[in-house]
Design an enzyme around this catalytic site. Sequence first.
Site, PDB file in Angstrom:
ATOM      1  N   CYS A 195       0.825  -1.211   0.000  1.00 36.95           N
ATOM      2  CA  CYS A 195       0.000   0.000   0.000  1.00 36.95           C
ATOM      3  C   CYS A 195       0.861   1.265   0.000  1.00 36.95           C
ATOM      4  CB  CYS A 195      -1.004   0.000   1.151  1.00 36.95           C
ATOM      5  SG  CYS A 195      -0.276  -0.039   2.783  1.00 36.95           S
ATOM      6  N   HIS A 598      -1.312   1.897   7.768  1.00 36.91           N
ATOM      7  CA  HIS A 598      -1.783   1.675   6.404  1.00 36.91           C
ATOM      8  C   HIS A 598      -1.655   2.970   5.600  1.00 36.91           C
ATOM      9  CE1 HIS A 598      -4.041   0.081   3.081  1.00 36.91           C
ATOM     10  NE2 HIS A 598      -4.943   1.038   3.173  1.00 36.91           N
TER      11      HIS A 598
END
Length: 662
Positions: A195, A598
């Site tokens: 990510c 994240h």
Amino acid sequence: MRLKDPFSLKTADMTKRSKKPRDEDSSDEVGGLTCQHVSRAVDLSSVKKAVTGNLWSVCSDCLKERNMLEGEAAGAHDILVCLKCGFQGCNQAETQHSTKHRQAHHSDSHCITVSLSTWKAWCFECKEELSTHCNKKALAQTLDFLQKHSAKATSGTTSKIISLREEPVDTQRGKSPVNSTLIPVKGINNLGNTCFFNAVMQNLSQTHKLNDLIQDVKEKGHKMKICPPAETNLGPLTVTLPSPEPLTSAMFLFLQSMKEPGKGPVSPKILFKQLCQKAPRFKGYQQQDSQELLHYLLDSMRVEETKRIKAGILKAFNNPTEKTADEETKRQVKAYGKEGVKLNFVDRIFVGELTSTIMCEECEHISTVKEAFIDISLPIIEERVRPALIYCSTIVKHLFLYFISSIRPQQGGAVEQLVSAVSKLGLVHTSTDTLPVSHSPEEPTEIRERDRQHHQGAFQALCHSYTPSSKECSVQSCLHQFTSIELLMGNNKLLCENCTERRQRPMKRSDKKAEKVYTSARKQMLISALPPVVTLHLKRFHQAGMNLRKVNRHVDFPLLLDLAPFCSVTCKNLGSGERVLYSLYGIVEHSGSMRGGHYAAYVKVRTPQRKPELRRNQSGTKEASSAPQGQWVYVSDTSVQTVPESRVLNSQAYLLFYEELL
Ligand SMILES: [Zn+2]
Ligand SMILES: [Zn+2]
Ligand SMILES: [Zn+2]
Ligand SMILES: [Zn+2]
């Protein structure tokens, strides 16, 4: 033809219902005879709110479903605006978003729309055209508002709409016309903890200038014109470039697949594999740092392109070797090379320059150090932390280039002096004794006065300093800290080569070596050249003893950023007093903790800017501008959703992408 026009298709139906043919100035008794829906289906305030907050003349559902195709101007389809809620929907045969919108609301209140190509109002319930000159005030007012908004949105200086016009082809440089379409947002597959990579790629995909320039140079045989400065006495040289190197090629293909028709998600495998071949450390499929990746990607492409340009220049001189080339050929190759390498697309988009000015308080000798930046790393001020700690880190920036020059270039050994002075500074900054001095009214007038007399412009920003409020934690307050004047004293004194030399001079005859002279000095860092895209890095991760810590504090950031207070008065291509406006178009967000975090992206889908012909108004200053319109989209790997601006402004930004407002 793909357009389906209700006004032409329903003509037969309309004539059946009305008793006589319409004329433009018909009163309510004639036009809109049967429609009783206006009072329920027209809501000016809702329309105003929706229209000003969204991209003009673009179907919201097509945007959401990412149906915007490369090479297909959005303005090619008629857009119908719902007069109840301001929803803009297309009227394409395949998608029929306008019809679906009305059906989704089941009630009859979303039944009146206006066409943006014909400005005709239509009631779907009554299946008839409504006269806009009737005495239905709400309808007339709403139409009036929409027409005024349209004129504003389509005016040349703001160029906020998708237009069918294409820029004239720049035949001189063989440039392809600038694409006037939106770049769709597609999800990107996660290859296993990638990510950090996906979030950066979403932002690069929405960087219009990157898409344009890489498109320009991608082909083998691309011609590049190099114009060395006048003092070299060399004319322009057009060189032919070989094929792009592997990483740049993979980047081009990836950007291309992000723009292709179809919904995605896109697989980044080829590009990621190329990257890992160059830098195996990214291969571990562990969570990585987005900023480090962005640096690595841009720097690697820069190296590849520089190599390519050098090869093109050598070929233009029939590949001379050190042995075969005469002095003149060597001189020319060198001069073209020096100018040519600057033309690589990475430098032309992302690379700017910072200048730090250091002045010895005793002899007032000024030295400057210029360094190229690919992003500006800003420390975040943590609450209840000694301010001195923050200053230590300002010097530690991720820079991949290092230029050194002096205000007095004639002086022998100036470069060496500065290198030592700067490396000294670097060491000095690891201690916590640095005393920051802000450029504020508390500053002794005496010093400021002296400055003005002896060193005009040395410590001068392009415009008056930005003054943050006491508790402010914003991009501007971080930039203010970053560019404020520091006093180097106590243990941090500067090794002044000029003072040392002065002391040495009387002792020249004797062989005694004079001691080095350390003096108090003032230092300031300012932006001295701005690239078209400025990337700001908020330093959320920092070393605390043996551990890496994350700063979770929210940092405010503006949609429109004025960089003038942080630029030097000598900043390239800028006049003093001007605002230097940059508009936010992308964010890499890091949420969560150090380990379990994240990365996701926010990108603004918007039309590419066009350079307005007239930059200034009559008073000679740039007009006050606002951020260009667009639709914000949140992308987390394969998940894509449109979001309101308020959500974007609340994100925990890690990287911020700003583009120059033309
Ligand atoms: Zn009606
Ligand atoms: Zn649509
Ligand atoms: Zn509606
Ligand atoms: Zn000195």
